[in-house]
Design a protein around this motif. Sequence first.
Motif, PDB file in Angstrom:
ATOM      1  N   VAL A  92     -68.970 -69.365  42.910  1.00  0.00           N
ATOM      2  CA  VAL A  92     -68.784 -70.928  43.635  1.00  0.00           C
ATOM      3  C   VAL A  92     -68.054 -70.698  45.519  1.00  0.00           C
ATOM      4  O   VAL A  92     -68.802 -71.152  45.848  1.00  0.00           O
ATOM      5  CB  VAL A  92     -67.776 -71.435  42.765  1.00  0.00           C
ATOM      6  N   SER A  93     -67.354 -69.694  45.371  1.00  0.00           N
ATOM      7  CA  SER A  93     -67.282 -69.647  46.735  1.00  0.00           C
ATOM      8  C   SER A  93     -68.292 -68.902  47.609  1.00  0.00           C
ATOM      9  O   SER A  93     -68.983 -69.602  49.094  1.00  0.00           O
ATOM     10  CB  SER A  93     -66.147 -68.878  47.631  1.00  0.00           C
ATOM     11  N   THR A  94     -69.003 -67.701  47.066  1.00  0.00           N
ATOM     12  CA  THR A  94     -70.292 -67.268  47.701  1.00  0.00           C
ATOM     13  C   THR A  94     -71.368 -68.617  48.415  1.00  0.00           C
ATOM     14  O   THR A  94     -71.868 -68.893  48.602  1.00  0.00           O
ATOM     15  CB  THR A  94     -70.725 -65.977  46.991  1.00  0.00           C
ATOM     16  N   MET A  95     -71.984 -69.435  46.624  1.00  0.00           N
ATOM     17  CA  MET A  95     -72.767 -70.237  46.939  1.00  0.00           C
ATOM     18  C   MET A  95     -72.549 -71.109  47.445  1.00  0.00           C
ATOM     19  O   MET A  95     -73.569 -71.584  48.112  1.00  0.00           O
ATOM     20  CB  MET A  95     -72.880 -70.518  45.325  1.00  0.00           C
ATOM     21  N   ILE A  96     -71.897 -72.157  47.501  1.00  0.00           N
ATOM     22  CA  ILE A  96     -71.157 -72.783  48.283  1.00  0.00           C
ATOM     23  C   ILE A  96     -71.151 -72.874  49.702  1.00  0.00           C
ATOM     24  O   ILE A  96     -71.947 -73.838  50.249  1.00  0.00           O
ATOM     25  CB  ILE A  96     -69.263 -73.521  48.503  1.00  0.00           C
ATOM     26  N   GLU A  97     -71.370 -71.566  50.317  1.00  0.00           N
ATOM     27  CA  GLU A  97     -72.460 -71.224  52.033  1.00  0.00           C
ATOM     28  C   GLU A  97     -73.550 -71.976  52.857  1.00  0.00           C
ATOM     29  O   GLU A  97     -73.393 -72.678  53.261  1.00  0.00           O
ATOM     30  CB  GLU A  97     -71.846 -70.094  52.411  1.00  0.00           C
ATOM     31  N   PRO A  98     -74.336 -71.085  51.084  1.00  0.00           N
ATOM     32  CA  PRO A  98     -76.129 -72.028  52.562  1.00  0.00           C
ATOM     33  C   PRO A  98     -75.728 -73.183  51.750  1.00  0.00           C
ATOM     34  O   PRO A  98     -76.524 -74.560  52.401  1.00  0.00           O
ATOM     35  CB  PRO A  98     -76.522 -71.443  51.364  1.00  0.00           C
ATOM     36  N   PHE A  99     -75.070 -74.228  50.895  1.00  0.00           N
ATOM     37  CA  PHE A  99     -75.283 -75.438  50.138  1.00  0.00           C
ATOM     38  C   PHE A  99     -74.345 -76.169  51.375  1.00  0.00           C
ATOM     39  O   PHE A  99     -74.654 -77.529  51.570  1.00  0.00           O
ATOM     40  CB  PHE A  99     -74.765 -75.839  48.982  1.00  0.00           C
TER      41      PHE A  99
END
Lengths: 335, 637, 200
Positions: free
Chosen positions: B284-291
Amino acid sequence: MIRLRRACSSALLAAQLAGCSGNWQSALDASGTSAISLKHLIILIVAVCSLVWMLVMVALIAALWRSRDARPASPEPGRERRLTVAVTGAVVATVLIISTFTIMSFVATRALSVAGRDELTIRVRGLQWWWGLEYIGPDPTSRFETANEIHIPVGRNVRLKLEGLDVIHSFWVPSLAGKQDIVPGRSNELTIRAEHAGIYRGQCAEFCGMQHAHMALLVIAEPQADYDTWAATQRQAAARPTDEETATGLQTFLAKPCAACHTIRGTSAAGTTGPDLTHVGGRRTIAAGLFETTRGSLAAWTADPQTIKPGNNMPMVPLTPDELRAVSAYLASLK
Amino acid sequence: MNRPVAAPDTRDIDIERTRLTDALAETWKTPSGIWGALATVDHKIIGRRYIFTAFVFLALGGVLAALMRIQLAQPEARLLGPDRYNQIFTMHGANMMFLFAVPVMEAVAVYLVPLMVGTRNIAFPRLNAFSYWIYLAGGTLLWTAFALDMGPDVGWFAYVPLSGPQYGAGKRADIWAQMITFTEISALAVAVELVVTIFKQRAPGMTLDRIPVFVWAMLVTSFLVIMAMPAIVLESTSLILDRLVGTHFFNPAEGGDVLLWQHLFWFFGHPEVYIIFLPAAGMVSTMIEPFARRPAFGYLGLVMALIATGILAFGLWVHHMFVAGLPRLGDSFFTASSMAIAIPAGIQVFCWLATLWDGRLVFKTPLLFIIGFIVTFVIGGLTGVMVASVPFDTQVHDTYFVVAHFHYVLIGGAVFPLLAAIHYWFPKLTGRMMSEALGQWSFWLIFVGFNATFFPMHILGLEGMPRRVYTYQPDLPWHGLNLFISLSAVILIAGFLLFFINAIRSARVGEVALDNPWDAPTLEWATTSPPPSYNFAMIPVVGSLHPLWDDRDSLAVANGLRTDRRELVVTTLAAAEPQAREASPRNSIWPLWAAIATAIMLIWSIFSPWAVVWGSVPVAVALIGWFWPKGAPEDES
Amino acid sequence: MREKIVLDLAKLPLHGMGTASVTWWGTLAFMLIEGTGFALAIAIYLYLMSLATAWPINAPPPDLLPGTLVTLVLLASLVPNILVSRWAEQQDLRKVRLGMVIMSIVGIVPLVVRVFEFPALKVSWDSNAYGSVVWTLLGLHTTHIITDLVDTLVLAALMVTRHGRNPRRFGDVQDNAMYWNFVVATWLPIYGCIYWLARL
Ligand code: HEA
Ligand code: HEA
Ligand code: CUA
Ligand SMILES: [Cu+2]
């Protein structure tokens, strides 16, 4: 199938069984001293947690809502600082809330374990898949054995000495108190006290094999006088057969393997593998809460216990229809 | 085989791009055909296999769940007898935990971590191949036994004495114990690979504060695996010894102890749930960045929260034993430590909220799953805090309230992020995009179906319904809710079905993906989709936490590696300064032989203790074959 | 994406020694796994001991002799072990070959004494929980000696082949020596547990 709810309403104690119409095996329908205080604790903690969840949701929805506005692309120190303050504040609030919860639990736990003087002690044995009960009185003559149905006087502390013999079980009558495991090799205890008269159902709460689902018991809390009468009856030996059919029933019972597993005090049947049947006809249910006790259900059970409660430890003992009729009549007469 | 050592023409310096990639492709390739597939050590191929297999187990476990829900829809239903039902819920739990949830997280890491840290293969690639085969063997063992009516029936934590020699008849409990051994071996192997990959194979310049949060999460998770799994390996071994050769570890009559089992199990079992959750939180911490189109808020806080959770994880196990009869005031200590977990969990939730608050959101399927994750995980976490209170737990322990808690954290907290991750990394895995329309549909079905299925279980638990009952009597007031739950599960299953359809369809005919379709900042997007066998033609050099955002049209890289031998860069632990051009092993069939030999030994040992003696001979032979140098360029130094 | 070359790695060695080697870290990780396993096994011992009314249960304490002998042999083995490791660091092939042969022998001796250690426990694994746990502790440690011995033998064989003259092999020898140190180090608490706690 059984109609326990109906059994309740037709029972002797019908007048006092208001609780019976609702949830009679429910932590939310508390009638025991500790269940009542647990219920308050549960409601409080759930309420605070619901509030926390709602606050998180408000923040989430607001964040999603905000994203409709165009916003500058890169983080900028002022905004980052405001976010840091908000996050820190939320973490501090979290610490406060969980500290409160911890203290509350600690206090409530202490209250549970200091329950005052016990006035009655019952040895509860959890077995695959029924409950063996031994009432321990002040002197040896007041001891007696029974099974699957616990009677207690209202408003008195009752100490349950929980003894495991085969696998782990868990004693749980949610309307009266939280659960306590019954662990082989360990002696656990639980003190219960009913504030109101009533019938409370409980069920084994630790997975114990095939018939874990059908390992229930009833706790009947009644006024002291009624309890005394009941206890006096229980102490007596089994009723003698009064007619020819029940006499045949007893003979069959003794002649067949039944007596090897069951005790009927006052007869030569002294087995201990199965429940004590001395007053089985007077119990509300048989086979650990599976059926209302009637002559019919006793006959059905004796005829084929393995279909009714697959895997249980009572084998099918072949009986002729006549023998079956006689045995069930006899057992039903053991009030 | 006598190549000149480090001849200049085998370097990647000053050669034409296509010649470089051709040479690398030749060196790193997995030959086509069965033999190539069995001998490959490419972390991407193995990772994909691992992920695929784990999802097969999810589907199988889901079918079992569906069977349970049909059985429980009505009181005294006769679809399943107690014997079958007990096998089914045990299989469901054991399968979901040991064959799906833990392996799938490690599988994703096997695929992603080497890419995210900018290296060419995972450390110990042959061990990686071995680990997959062992995992497959363990899963096959469990399901074959189940098909033969020998499936374990003692619950996923197999408490003694029920699973012991006296009460656990047949070989069912042994199957459970040995399945554990298989999955633990494979999990431990992957954990070692990941630790060493993350410690030593990060791209030059990827200092500790430039490691993507997901990679941090996998590092912490791997340490949890290393410290927690030995407990259950010891435990399942002592169970087998008790059952097979008559030791008395758990027999109170001979000085053993029943609760010893529970202590050992939960000393492993509690960290186990964070072994599942931490990777998800890292995703989540990683994916939240592009979104959110901004860096995740509070990198340091997020990383510290992961580490803190990892440490605290070992001080909580007794909260599963609150009613076992341990001293009550001692229990209260575990209430405090369990509640303390809310702090790191809260830090992460608040950081994600802050990121969303300040971001410019892109509402694609992965973000939907992330939002769904926040909604449901917080519920699950809060019910976790509730059951962490000793008095509260005495009422809800071993009831459907706990079943609700753990499905909220497992599905809401781990499977939702996993589904987001599949949608997000699918283009990298397959080179194609998943369908956005189907993705959104499956999200809503799963989200609604999930909550409708599992929320009412809280109420059932408070109303006194114990878990692990194959049926309940009609006069108990649970009928309505159970029916509702079972019907809602249909929506949930439909959602999962749609997800599976979407994934299978998209893998074949989905829109072809760009290298970096989400405009994401981490290194795995710096290579093609899907990446070539050597991952990166030249090893990236990292100057920040978001290398792809700092410079959107060029990538800093290093040259000087050889193309004729599998070479990657080893860097220092903290500062990631290059230390060596280390070789990475070639494909080999030996890991498969070693896995087969190990599997035979382990399965045989269910039946005879001598298996350990005789069975270890072929294992040793296979290991020697595996490690014996073959004079390949990789052996040069 | 365009690549811009900012770093040249051509000068780096083809293999790193010590902390620059991935195998070294891998060995360390496996030692951590096994160390945790040993620690937990000892915890089980202490746990069962704390529950028992008398310890050892229905058995005399184990005989000290064989266990103490093993301890001495293991401790003495550290000397050649550390020497081999040093020779490997100096990449002195002749000495390493010799050292590996010595270590193979040194690895067999404790196994031989171990055969007498099991009966010296004076309790069978199936008499009671005490017997089960001491047998398991001893068995667990014995498997570690055996695995390391097999590893030593294979490496010794490898060193005399053409593959021996290779820094990689010297690294393997060092890792193997490190592992033997670990096997010796873990024995000490187990020895104390089995032989001395039972006499308290
Ligand atoms: C992914 C898996 C996962 C996760 C993340 C968790 C997280 C937590 N769990 Fe859970 N748990 C399980 C999986 C998981 N659990 C499983 C599988 C079981 C059952 C095993 C079985 O019996 O079969 C179980 C059982 C279980 C029990 C035993 C119950 C019983 O058997 O009676 C307990 C008791 O303490 C517990 C507690 C907790 C706590 C305190 C957390 C915490 O980590 C939660 C922290 C998160 C939050 C609190 C939410 C976010 C925080 C905020 C928004 C800040 C604000 C919060 C407050 C002010 C409180 N869990
Ligand atoms: C990650 C772990 C995980 C996951 C994902 C799930 C998923 C589900 N679980 Fe599970 N569950 C556990 C872990 C998990 N569970 C554990 C550890 C236990 C305790 C076991 C024990 O007590 O020992 C448990 C116990 C448990 C119980 C209690 C049993 C009992 O105590 O008697 C129930 C009851 O409803 C249940 C239901 C479900 C349902 C409906 C789903 C659904 O979410 C499943 C949905 C998914 C699918 C259905 C698969 C995908 C769909 C397809 C491939 C389509 C084809 C399928 C069909 C047509 C049917 N679970
Ligand atoms: Cu007894 Cu469950
Ligand atoms: Cu836990």
